[in-house]
Design a protein around this motif. Structure first.
Motif, short mmCIF file in Angstrom:
data_model
loop_
_atom_site.label_atom_id
_atom_site.label_comp_id
_atom_site.label_asym_id
_atom_site.label_seq_id
_atom_site.Cartn_x
_atom_site.Cartn_y
_atom_site.Cartn_z
N TYR A 12 10.71 -9.19 33.65
CA TYR A 12 9.38 -9.28 33.04
C TYR A 12 9.30 -8.25 31.91
O TYR A 12 9.77 -7.13 32.07
CB TYR A 12 8.29 -9.00 34.07
N TYR A 13 8.70 -8.65 30.81
CA TYR A 13 8.66 -7.78 29.63
C TYR A 13 7.21 -7.53 29.23
O TYR A 13 6.47 -8.46 28.93
CB TYR A 13 9.43 -8.47 28.49
N TYR A 14 6.81 -6.25 29.24
CA TYR A 14 5.47 -5.86 28.83
C TYR A 14 5.59 -4.83 27.71
O TYR A 14 5.61 -3.62 27.96
CB TYR A 14 4.70 -5.24 30.00
N PHE A 17 3.07 -1.24 27.00
CA PHE A 17 2.15 -1.53 28.10
C PHE A 17 0.90 -0.66 28.06
O PHE A 17 0.98 0.56 27.92
CB PHE A 17 2.86 -1.33 29.44
N HIS A 22 -2.80 -5.26 29.46
CA HIS A 22 -1.82 -6.01 30.25
C HIS A 22 -2.13 -6.04 31.75
O HIS A 22 -1.37 -6.63 32.52
CB HIS A 22 -0.43 -5.41 30.06
N LYS A 25 -2.46 -9.54 33.39
CA LYS A 25 -1.15 -10.21 33.36
C LYS A 25 -0.23 -9.64 34.45
O LYS A 25 0.42 -10.38 35.19
CB LYS A 25 -0.51 -10.03 31.98
N LEU A 26 -0.19 -8.32 34.56
CA LEU A 26 0.64 -7.68 35.57
C LEU A 26 0.19 -8.07 36.97
O LEU A 26 1.01 -8.39 37.84
CB LEU A 26 0.61 -6.17 35.40
N LYS A 288 2.59 -16.63 26.33
CA LYS A 288 1.47 -16.02 25.62
C LYS A 288 0.73 -17.09 24.84
O LYS A 288 1.28 -18.16 24.55
CB LYS A 288 1.95 -14.92 24.67
N TYR A 344 3.58 -17.51 34.84
CA TYR A 344 3.23 -16.38 33.99
C TYR A 344 1.75 -16.46 33.62
O TYR A 344 1.14 -17.53 33.67
CB TYR A 344 4.08 -16.37 32.71
#
Length: 391
Positions: A12-14, A17, A22, A25-26, A288, A344
């Motif tokens: 997973y790419y934030y 952050f 975020h 989403k997290l 996104k 996601y």
């Protein structure tokens, strides 16, 4: 990403952050990660019938033997690609059998085995193979091969190898059927592969493969590569060729039922020509939402959706539901898109036409059918492949 690679995991790419941005989403993605059905301490064996054998496996796993994959944790959000070869020049059986057996521990602690068996007919005419070709499966395999090649070779080499694979497949078809189609100077391919070239171009222009190593931040490129290696076909195809949908006409309709989304189901080609300065568009790649406001969009739309932020910089504006029908409709659209695939949580990124460099990296760089960075567009790509196929 190495841990995910050998444990059947995912990355997973934030970027940059911030909990205020975020956080939702997290929470969503962590909740799904912890609650989705998961097979623990699994091993998967792939068998095939006489005359064929699997040669390579691609994805996130540990290969324990020639046909045994160790999968410490595997779930519905993972996929694997495999290549097979013929051990016999001529198959004499009417069908070839494949079997996948997964031995795993369920979340309740029970040790189970799940077996899938498939029988595929053996055909004598190569046309049947082309006619029934699965573009999604082909793109999934080609994508994984391209990502693996970037680990040892230049990005340009990976893109060239991908193009060569497409050319070889189409050249074989042409050599056999050019006379039948009476198309000496025209590119021919089976209907089943109508979109293979488009997805090939999209893959070459994806975050994982495009440009040189300095053209995309390293973390972003690595995250994209890990995503491609792990994900199932449907999600991968949407990542490579996302949805571009016009929203303003739907939002301005005089009356529309709450769940009537037919008018926004039409996906637009990923080109600048699809963008109207008077419109509002959403770009959805499954990870996104990029929402694009045209420069001459109706002020009523902007004000209803953004409230007091509509006249300022969109980079500082936040999209939230306001007390008006237009805003509520947009919220329902976003919920529908999110519910179509809950792996996601898509955050919203707002951008106004002409707002650089934000418009460039959020949207324009992802219009894969356009000319980009000195490279030709989709028509040029097709012409290039056609020339290679005919020579």
């Amino acid at each position: 990403g190495t841990l995910a690679k050998y444990t059947a995991g995912q990355v997973y790419y934030y970027p940059d952050f911030q909990s205020s941005i975020h956080g939702e989403k997290l929470r969503h993605e962590l909740r799904r990660d912890l609650t989705r059905e998961t097979a623990w301490e699994a091993v998967m064996r792939v068998r095939c019938g006489k005359g064929v054998r699997f040669t390579t496996f691609h994805g996130n796993f540990m290969l324990k033997s020639t046909d045994l994959l160790a999968l410490p944790a595997v779930d519905c959000d993972k996929a694997f690609a495999m290549q097979l070869t013929l051990e016999e020049t001529l198959l004499t059986t009417q069908a070839v059998y494949f079997q996948v057996a997964l031995l795993y521990t369920a979340s309740c602690g029970e040790r189970r085995i799940r077996v899938h068996t498939m029988a595929l007919p053996v055909v004598t005419d190569l046309a049947d193979i082309y006619r029934l070709a699965d573009t999604g499966a082909i793109v999934s395999l080609f994508s994984r091969l391209a990502i693996e090649k970037t680990l040892s070779y230049k990005l340009e080499d990976a893109r060239s190898a991908l193009q060569l694979r497409i050319v070889k497949a189409l050249k074989e078809y042409r050599n056999i059927y050019a006379v039948h189609h009476r198309s000496a100077n025209r590119m021919i391919y089976p209907e089943s592969l109508n979109f293979l070239m488009l997805y090939g171009l999209a893959l070459c222009r994806s975050t994982a493969l495009r440009g040189g190593y300095g053209d995309v931040p390293l973390d972003e490129r690595c995250a994209a590569g890990h995503t491609i290696m792990a994900h199932p076909i449907k999600r991968l195809l949407k990542l490579l060729y996302p949805s571009l949908i016009r929203l303003d006409e739907y939002l301005q309709q005089a009356s529309v039922q709450a769940n009537d989304f037919k008018s926004i189901e039409k996906r637009l080609p990923l080109t600048r020509e699809s963008l109207d300065s008077r419109g509002l568009y959403i770009y959805d790649d499954g990870f996104k939402f990029n929402i694009w406001f045209g420069t001459v969009i109706s002020p009523d739309i902007a004000k209803n959706l953004l409230g007091s932020d509509f006249a300022g910089e969109l980079s500082k504006a936040t999209l939230k539901e306001h007390n008006n029908e237009m805003s509520r409709r947009l919220t329902r659209v976003l919920e529908k898109l999110r519910n179509s695939d809950q792996a996601y949580y898509q955050l919203c990124h707002l951008v106004r036409q002409g707002e650089q460099p934000k418009e460039g990296f959020l949207l324009l760089a992802n219009l894969v059918e356009d000319q980009m960075g000195g490279n030709g567009g989709y028509a040029d790509w097709m012409l290039q492949i056609s020339r290679h196929v005919q020579h």
